[in-house]
Design a protein around this motif. Structure first.
Motif, PDB file in Angstrom:
ATOM      1  N   CYS A 156       2.424   1.557  -3.458  1.00 43.99           N
ATOM      2  CA  CYS A 156       1.387   1.986  -4.410  1.00 43.99           C
ATOM      3  C   CYS A 156       1.171   3.494  -4.316  1.00 43.99           C
ATOM      4  CB  CYS A 156       0.085   1.241  -4.132  1.00 43.99           C
ATOM      5  SG  CYS A 156      -1.273   1.719  -5.208  1.00 43.99           S
ATOM      6  N   LEU A 197      -7.667  -4.292  -7.396  1.00 41.16           N
ATOM      7  CA  LEU A 197      -7.001  -5.128  -6.404  1.00 41.16           C
ATOM      8  C   LEU A 197      -7.293  -6.594  -6.692  1.00 41.16           C
ATOM      9  CD1 LEU A 197      -6.852  -4.515  -2.593  1.00 41.16           C
ATOM     10  CD2 LEU A 197      -7.841  -6.646  -3.410  1.00 41.16           C
ATOM     11  N   ALA A 247      -6.893   0.468  -0.660  1.00 38.33           N
ATOM     12  CA  ALA A 247      -6.269   0.417  -1.988  1.00 38.33           C
ATOM     13  C   ALA A 247      -6.682   1.621  -2.829  1.00 38.33           C
ATOM     14  CB  ALA A 247      -6.652  -0.878  -2.701  1.00 38.33           C
ATOM     15  N   TYR A 262       0.830  -1.199   0.000  1.00 39.34           N
ATOM     16  CA  TYR A 262       0.000   0.000   0.000  1.00 39.34           C
ATOM     17  C   TYR A 262       0.876   1.266   0.000  1.00 39.34           C
ATOM     18  CZ  TYR A 262      -3.967  -3.060   0.977  1.00 39.34           C
ATOM     19  OH  TYR A 262      -4.936  -4.046   0.896  1.00 39.34           O
TER      20      TYR A 262
END
Length: 391
Positions: A65, A99, A91, A62
């Protein structure tokens, strides 16, 4: 037909496996990366990129990302997580477009591939993809101050109009997400705000922001704060960074009207800015707070970006400019005259003083400030010629 680029990154050197096989069946080639710097280099070079991200050992998926989504907001990000880490809301918040869990079925993987392909092709056809790069020489300026009442918003709004008069495309990001009132200064009643952009676009992996921007007849655009104070809770510093990245694609000047209270959003606004316009007055209580603010900026290594703007200046100032500069240990970059009730009238009418009376000393000082920050082309050329002759 637009060519899509499919990438896979894993911090454990894991193989893409079934994912790669399914893409091959659809005539898509998947390129895998083991080093993050190699991935970043590739993303910088290729538009229309779709990235499968699997991180668990070296990085938290996470967090990684979020970093990638901020560096490369046009990349379509799909994160792969174990079942015990599945968190769709998280997400979306960190910029993922989709996801998948490690145990995803073939049908689920195919669905995600199809969604990514459909979305990226639609975005490319509308010209809202990675080819829409940052506008050349765009400039971000944060208008900041140590406390309310120094005239920070009036400086931001009038300076924006001064830049427009110089031929610049300008947008104001009202980062006071609870009680921002830039729209009121321009007598605008926005239908959409940064809040709707986050809820309707960002959380779905879409970053186009222009339809959430309001436009004034003068040519100044604004990205308004959430419509209700309590809505600010969903806003994060990452949203500010994404908004600025999107606004850079369309505008020459992005003015951030920073919140008065210190927060992560305030600090992020300062970090993103190329210039910090620190608005103060000569009143001793204001100067005391401004000095504390300057000390904070120094601790954050922002000193080189600071331009002190002395607002509400008059012959009856309580302290002389030289002493003021000594207190702040910064030169006064520009002085803006005190216009008293005329500013109040301007705000109440929703008509910036720069537009209301272009010959007023206040208006002239705002135009001079805009030229100090961004010299007009002919002035910049004259300075270059003078420099060349003096050599």
């Amino acid at each position: 037909m637009t060519e899509l680029n499919w990438y896979f990154y894993s911090d454990t050197n894991a193989q893409a496996g079934e994912l790669e096989d399914l893409l091959l069946k659809k005539n898509h080639k998947l390129k895998s990366f083991q080093l993050l710097e190699d991935l970043f280099h590739q993303l910088e070079r290729t538009p229309h990129s779709i990235l499968f991200l699997k991180a668990y050992t070296t990085y938290n998926v996470y967090d990684l990302c979020q970093e990638i989504s901020m560096k490369f907001p046009s990349v379509y990000l799909i994160i792969l997580v174990p079942e015990n880490m599945e968190n769709t809301k998280k997400a979306m918040r960190v910029g993922a477009s989709n996801l998948l869990t490690y145990s995803a079925t073939t049908d689920e993987i195919n669905d995600v591939i199809l969604q990514a392909q459909t979305y990226m092709m639609q975005r490319a056809s509308k010209g809202d993809g990675a080819t829409n790069l940052q506008k050349q020489n765009s400039r971000v300026m944060a208008v900041c101050g140590s406390k309310g009442g120094v005239g920070k918003t009036s400086v931001a709004v009038n300076l924006a109009n001064a830049f427009v008069k110089s031929g610049k495309s300008v947008v104001i990001l009202d980062a006071n997400f609870q009680f921002g009132d830039v729209a009121m200064y321009l007598d605008l009643k926005p239908n959409r705000t940064i809040y709707e952009w986050v809820k309707e676009a960002v959380e779905r992996g879409r970053y186009g922001i222009e339809s959430y921007v309001s436009h004034h007849s003068s040519g100044v655009a604004i990205l308004p704060p959430p419509p209700r104070p309590e809505f600010f809770e969903i806003m994060t510093e990452e949203h500010v960074a994404l908004a600025v990245a999107e606004l850079r694609k369309r505008y020459d000047v992005i003015l951030i009207d920073t919140p008065t209270s210190l927060s992560e959003i305030h600090l992020k606004s300062l970090d993103l800015a190329d210039d910090l316009l620190l608005v103060t007055t000569s009143d001793l209580p204001v100067l005391r707070n401004t000095k504390l603010y300057v000390d904070m900026l120094e601790s954050l290594h922002f000193t080189e970006k600071v331009h002190v703007v002395l607002n509400k200046d008059s012959k009856h100032r309580t302290i002389e400019v030289k002493r003021l500069e000594g207190i702040l240990q910064n030169p006064v970059f520009a002085s803006i005259p005190d216009v008293g009730k005329q500013m109040t009238t301007s705000i109440n009418e929703g008509l910036p003083l720069v537009l209301r009376n272009g010959r007023h000393s206040f208006s002239k000082s705002m135009l001079q400030l805009s030229h100090l920050i961004l010299p007009p082309p002919e002035e910049a050329e004259r300075k270059t010629k003078r420099f060349a002759l003096s050599r």
